[in-house]
Write an enzyme that holds these catalytic residues in place. Structure first.
Site, PDB file in Angstrom:
ATOM      1  CB  ALA A   1      -0.871  -0.017   1.248  1.00 15.49           C
TER       2      ALA A   1
ATOM      3  CD  GLU B   1      -2.511  -7.245   3.249  1.00  7.17           C
ATOM      4  OE1 GLU B   1      -2.130  -6.103   2.903  1.00  7.17           O
ATOM      5  OE2 GLU B   1      -3.152  -7.473   4.287  1.00  7.17           O
TER       6      GLU B   1
HETATM    7  N1  COA Z   1       4.621   3.053  -0.685  1.00  2.52           N
HETATM    8  C1  COA Z   1       5.016   4.188  -1.274  1.00  2.52           C
HETATM    9  N2  COA Z   1       6.112   4.299  -2.022  1.00  2.52           N
HETATM   10  C2  COA Z   1       6.848   3.204  -2.204  1.00  2.52           C
HETATM   11  C3  COA Z   1       6.504   1.964  -1.615  1.00  2.52           C
HETATM   12  C4  COA Z   1       5.319   1.905  -0.835  1.00  2.52           C
HETATM   13  N3  COA Z   1       4.887   0.784  -0.259  1.00  2.52           N
HETATM   14  N4  COA Z   1       7.449   1.045  -1.947  1.00  2.52           N
HETATM   15  C5  COA Z   1       8.331   1.682  -2.721  1.00  2.52           C
HETATM   16  N5  COA Z   1       7.988   2.967  -2.879  1.00  2.52           N
HETATM   17  C6  COA Z   1       8.682   4.030  -3.634  1.00  2.52           C
HETATM   18  C7  COA Z   1       9.892   4.545  -2.886  1.00  2.52           C
HETATM   19  O1  COA Z   1       9.522   5.515  -1.935  1.00  2.52           O
HETATM   20  C8  COA Z   1      10.711   5.114  -4.029  1.00  2.52           C
HETATM   21  O2  COA Z   1      10.144   6.342  -4.409  1.00  2.52           O
HETATM   22  P1  COA Z   1      11.103   7.636  -4.667  1.00  2.52           P
HETATM   23  O3  COA Z   1      12.024   7.184  -5.774  1.00  2.52           O
HETATM   24  O4  COA Z   1      10.140   8.703  -5.065  1.00  2.52           O
HETATM   25  O5  COA Z   1      11.823   7.870  -3.392  1.00  2.52           O
HETATM   26  C9  COA Z   1      10.437   4.124  -5.175  1.00  2.52           C
HETATM   27  O6  COA Z   1       9.211   3.471  -4.833  1.00  2.52           O
HETATM   28  C10 COA Z   1      11.507   3.080  -5.349  1.00  2.52           C
HETATM   29  O7  COA Z   1      11.678   2.393  -4.103  1.00  2.52           O
HETATM   30  P2  COA Z   1      13.097   2.232  -3.367  1.00  2.52           P
HETATM   31  O8  COA Z   1      12.819   2.020  -1.907  1.00  2.52           O
HETATM   32  O9  COA Z   1      14.001   3.356  -3.742  1.00  2.52           O
HETATM   33  O10 COA Z   1      13.610   0.877  -4.045  1.00  2.52           O
HETATM   34  P3  COA Z   1      14.653  -0.152  -3.422  1.00  2.52           P
HETATM   35  O11 COA Z   1      15.021  -1.059  -4.535  1.00  2.52           O
HETATM   36  O12 COA Z   1      15.741   0.560  -2.702  1.00  2.52           O
HETATM   37  O13 COA Z   1      13.825  -0.971  -2.325  1.00  2.52           O
HETATM   38  C11 COA Z   1      11.895  -2.142  -1.444  1.00  2.52           C
HETATM   39  C12 COA Z   1      12.747  -1.808  -2.697  1.00  2.52           C
HETATM   40  C13 COA Z   1      10.665  -2.899  -1.951  1.00  2.52           C
HETATM   41  C14 COA Z   1      12.705  -3.037  -0.508  1.00  2.52           C
HETATM   42  C15 COA Z   1      11.499  -0.836  -0.722  1.00  2.52           C
HETATM   43  O14 COA Z   1      10.930   0.037  -1.673  1.00  2.52           O
HETATM   44  C16 COA Z   1      10.504  -1.012   0.384  1.00  2.52           C
HETATM   45  O15 COA Z   1      10.861  -1.501   1.446  1.00  2.52           O
HETATM   46  N6  COA Z   1       9.227  -0.611   0.179  1.00  2.52           N
HETATM   47  C17 COA Z   1       8.200  -0.635   1.178  1.00  2.52           C
HETATM   48  C18 COA Z   1       7.716  -2.061   1.395  1.00  2.52           C
HETATM   49  C19 COA Z   1       6.670  -2.092   2.483  1.00  2.52           C
HETATM   50  O16 COA Z   1       6.931  -1.873   3.643  1.00  2.52           O
HETATM   51  N7  COA Z   1       5.444  -2.408   2.066  1.00  2.52           N
HETATM   52  C20 COA Z   1       4.344  -2.564   2.977  1.00  2.52           C
HETATM   53  C21 COA Z   1       3.535  -1.327   3.046  1.00  2.52           C
HETATM   54  S1  COA Z   1       2.192  -1.527   4.172  1.00  2.52           S
END
Ligand code: COA
Length: 260
Positions: A66, A115
């Site tokens: 999300a 999910e």
């Molecule tokens: N919500 C909003 N934005 C998200 C997102 C999420 N769940 N997951 C990734 N993004 C965005 C990042 O903020 C980033 O945006 P930006 O470039 O404007 O800063 C972009 O997507 C790329 O993500 P980034 O984190 O830079 O990629 P990464 O390869 O370093 O890491 C993940 C990948 C998946 C490990 C990491 O993005 C992450 O942990 N995301 C959240 C996962 C999470 O907790 N999901 C559950 C939500 S309830």
């Protein structure tokens, strides 16, 4: 119908819905959830669509969750409403769709992304996929059905560990757990999903709709799945598909189901 966050493409009865926010790893914001609902509803009503494949755009993510930026400041009531509305309009809706929905998990499927994949009828993953419910690392719990569907799919102990540790598992571990049905290299993911979808599409979609209802009944509180099965089994006898299926068998030819 044109959308801002998703792409919909129909080809020979197989409709692929692609979540298309690659710069945000296809995170589910409010608008995307609403568009997905609209698209699933349209495809359920569209006679040309027999099977739906759901995937994410790009090579990195199915859906990374999300959209955290949208709910970071929510109150208790807003949080509860977010989960309730999301479950009602999308996650439960997909699970109960009468047409088969296959999740093609092409990378990260985290939080709301996993999910959503779990709300689909089954999952196929590419070998780079990573799956998990990391919500407790953010101080929240899964709210789009994850605490219910993950134990249903992989068992209570494994779900407890995955949710408590907020860890990700890779595609092979997901296969081992039964969370996904197949794992293939990324370039083979959509072709395999299409192959399975075509095999499904040769069968009676009316009967498949009944089977989805009966299988789902096993997981609903206060509903006797065996009773639902009996009811749905009986209903099949009143369909043109049943007449065609049994007649074709007796005439030793391939059935051509009218879909009624
Ligand atoms: N919500 C909003 N934005 C998200 C997102 C999420 N769940 N997951 C990734 N993004 C965005 C990042 O903020 C980033 O945006 P930006 O470039 O404007 O800063 C972009 O997507 C790329 O993500 P980034 O984190 O830079 O990629 P990464 O390869 O370093 O890491 C993940 C990948 C998946 C490990 C990491 O993005 C992450 O942990 N995301 C959240 C996962 C999470 O907790 N999901 C559950 C939500 S309830």
């Amino acid at each position: 119908m044109s959308y801002n966050n998703i792409l919909v493409e129909e080809n020979n009865g197989i409709t692929t819905i692609t979540i298309n926010r690659p710069n945000k790893l296809n995170a589910l914001n409010k608008e995307t959830i609403e568009e997905l609902r609209e698209a699933f509803k349209d495809e359920e009503e569209d006679e040309d669509t027999k099977v739906i494949i759901l995937t994410g755009s790009g090579e990195k993510a199915f859906v990374a969750g999300a959209d955290i930026s949208e709910f970071a400041n929510f109150s208790v009531t807003e949080g509860a409403n977010l989960a309730a509305k999301g479950q009602e309009i999308l996650f439960d809706f997909v699970e109960n769709l009468s047409k088969p929905v296959i999740a093609a998990v092409n990378g990260f499927a985290l939080g709301g992304g996993l999910e959503l994949a779990m709300a689909c009828h089954f999952r196929v993953a590419s070998d780079n996929a990573k799956m998990g419910l990391p919500e407790v690392s953010l101080g929240v719990i899964p709210g789009y059905g994850g605490t219910q569907r993950l134990p249903q799919l992989i068992g209570k102990g494994r779900a407890m560990e995955l949710i408590m540790t907020a860890s990700m598992i890779d595609a092979n571990q997901a296969l081992n757990y039964g969370l996904v049905n197949h794992v293939v290299p990324q370039e083979n993911l959509l072709p395999l999903c299409e192959k399975i979808a075509n095999k499904i599409a040769n069968n009676s979609l009316v009967a498949i709709g009944s089977a989805i209802k009966a299988i789902n009944a096993n997981f609903k509180d206060g509903v006797n799945g065996f009773d639902v099965e009996i009811q749905e089994f009986g209903n099949c006898f009143g369909t043109d598909d049943f007449t065609e299926g049994t007649t074709a068998f007796l005439q030793k030819r391939k059935a051509d189901f009218p879909g009624k």
